[in-house]
Design a protein around this motif. Structure first.
Motif, mmCIF file in Angstrom:
data_model
loop_
_atom_site.group_PDB
_atom_site.id
_atom_site.type_symbol
_atom_site.label_atom_id
_atom_site.label_comp_id
_atom_site.label_asym_id
_atom_site.label_seq_id
_atom_site.Cartn_x
_atom_site.Cartn_y
_atom_site.Cartn_z
ATOM 1 N N TYR A 10 0.507 2.616 -9.193
ATOM 2 C CA TYR A 10 1.277 3.121 -8.071
ATOM 3 C C TYR A 10 1.898 4.457 -8.460
ATOM 4 O O TYR A 10 2.405 4.616 -9.581
ATOM 5 C CB TYR A 10 2.387 2.148 -7.681
ATOM 6 C CG TYR A 10 1.879 0.788 -7.269
ATOM 7 C CD1 TYR A 10 1.651 0.486 -5.930
ATOM 8 C CD2 TYR A 10 1.604 -0.185 -8.217
ATOM 9 C CE1 TYR A 10 1.177 -0.752 -5.550
ATOM 10 C CE2 TYR A 10 1.120 -1.435 -7.846
ATOM 11 C CZ TYR A 10 0.908 -1.706 -6.515
ATOM 12 O OH TYR A 10 0.419 -2.935 -6.145
ATOM 13 N N ASN A 51 0.824 -1.207 0.000
ATOM 14 C CA ASN A 51 0.000 0.000 0.000
ATOM 15 C C ASN A 51 0.860 1.260 0.000
ATOM 16 O O ASN A 51 0.585 2.198 -0.735
ATOM 17 C CB ASN A 51 -0.939 0.007 1.204
ATOM 18 C CG ASN A 51 -2.064 -0.998 1.076
ATOM 19 O OD1 ASN A 51 -2.491 -1.333 -0.033
ATOM 20 N ND2 ASN A 51 -2.549 -1.499 2.193
ATOM 21 N N GLU A 52 1.909 1.286 0.816
ATOM 22 C CA GLU A 52 2.804 2.443 0.890
ATOM 23 C C GLU A 52 4.232 1.965 1.150
ATOM 24 O O GLU A 52 4.446 0.967 1.845
ATOM 25 C CB GLU A 52 2.398 3.401 2.011
ATOM 26 C CG GLU A 52 1.056 4.073 1.831
ATOM 27 C CD GLU A 52 0.732 4.996 2.996
ATOM 28 O OE1 GLU A 52 1.668 5.349 3.746
ATOM 29 O OE2 GLU A 52 -0.440 5.346 3.167
ATOM 30 N N GLU A 77 3.152 4.658 -3.433
ATOM 31 C CA GLU A 77 1.869 4.415 -2.792
ATOM 32 C C GLU A 77 0.882 3.927 -3.840
ATOM 33 O O GLU A 77 0.940 4.330 -5.013
ATOM 34 C CB GLU A 77 1.330 5.669 -2.102
ATOM 35 C CG GLU A 77 1.015 6.822 -3.018
ATOM 36 C CD GLU A 77 0.398 7.989 -2.269
ATOM 37 O OE1 GLU A 77 0.115 7.835 -1.081
ATOM 38 O OE2 GLU A 77 0.194 9.063 -2.895
#
Length: 335
Positions: free
Chosen positions: A172, A132-133, A162
């Motif tokens: 992303y 996700n990050e 991210e």
């Protein structure tokens, strides 16, 4: 008071049991992962592995770690490596690298040194650990080919990623900032044989959104890296003394890694850049003279003789400036 004391004892005992179960499961999961890689023909070794950090952390620590993927020829060795997590938030991970490590590719091996290289990762709570990050930072990063004394150096590096809203394929947003890049002496002498430029590039920055054919998760290590299918380059900038280059554009990428789309390159003090190409013998004198005449015309048309906007098209495996082919397009594939 007795009831409160009893409650505290029960809570402490419960948390201790939770930590023991969690740390044991984590260690067993890591051992199973290494065994699975070895069964697939990898080199997946360590001299010691433990999970520590009671009561608030699950800290996995490795000694003498070695990983090598036979399908890609990529390998990595580190004297130690840590993956840290809060016991009450196990999907937020901190990875900590040692001051020295070795990376091997099919072409060469490299010794890498750095100060405080670490990454913060937030992954999905599911078993595939989808990213996700990510934020990775390092200071005083040096890279030297094994057996060579020449080194390239960065004062600092920051890489951020991210997950972005997407349609059919995952996207992303990626950002890179590299400050104080010092190329190796040999590379600098080749590019700038007369020593007219500073020792360091002031900065390099990239901001882009990339669409991949599959998510970045644990399968990116176990099986194959996700491959780009679309790149929206918001900006890529490099500053070296008075010379400045910037790029922006958008391309799609096919299954063979061939990009198609349009990229615009902005060059400030472009005549100095062309002179460097002459001095480095990157361009034959006759071709350099022809290029200078053509680029001078483009700069005059833009209204700024010192800054040049070059619209390039990537098509059919080649790079085009208008109707003129300039050369092969880069193949965009991750090993």
């Amino acid at each position: 008071m007795r009831l409160m004391f009893t409650a505290l004892v029960v809570l402490a005992l419960g948390w201790s049991i939770y930590w023991a179960i969690g740390s044991g499961a984590g260690q067993k999961g890591l051992e199973t992962w290494f065994e699975a890689r070895e069964a697939e023909g990898w080199v997946a070794e360590y001299s010691d592995m433990s999970v520590e950090g009671f009561p608030n952390r699950f800290d996995a620590k490795f000694e003498d770690l070695a990983l090598a993927d036979p399908d890609t020829g990529l390998a990595w060795e580190a004297p130690h490596f840590e993956i840290l997590a809060l016991s009450y938030q196990p999907n937020h991970l901190i990875a900590v690298w040692p001051d020295s490590q070795r990376i091997a590719t099919p072409l060469a091996k490299y010794d890498v040194t750095s100060d405080d290289m670490r990454a913060s990762l937030r992954v999905a709570p599911q078993s595939d650990l989808a990213l996700n990050e990510l934020t990775l930072t390092a200071k005083t990063l040096t890279v030297a080919e094994l057996g060579q004394t020449e080194t390239a150096r960065l004062d600092s590096l920051t890489l951020a990623a991210e997950k972005a809203p997407s349609g059919d394929l995952p996207r992303y947003r990626l950002g890179v900032q590299a400050d104080g890049f010092t190329p190796s002496d040999a590379w600098q002498k080749h590019l700038d044989p007369n020593g007219r430029l500073p020792e360091k590039l002031d900065q390099m920055r990239i901001d882009m959104t990339v669409e991949f054919d599959k998510p970045w998760n644990i399968s990116a290590i176990e099986e194959a890296r996700p491959q780009p299918r679309m790149i929206d380059l918001k900006s890529a900038e490099a500053q070296w003394g008075q010379l400045a280059l910037a790029m922006a554009g958008k391309v799609t990428v096919d299954d063979q890694g061939q990009p198609e789309g349009d990229i615009t390159i902005k060059a400030r003090n472009w005549r100095d850049i062309l002179q460097l190409a002459r001095e480095a013998e990157a361009l034959p004198p006759s071709l350099a003279d022809t290029a200078e005449s053509a680029l001078s015309l483009l700069a005059q048309m833009s209204g700024n003789p010192t800054t040049l906007d070059i619209p390039l098209t990537l098509r059919g495996g080649r790079v085009w400036l208008g109707p003129a082919p300039l050369g092969p397009a880069p193949v965009l594939r991750l090993r």
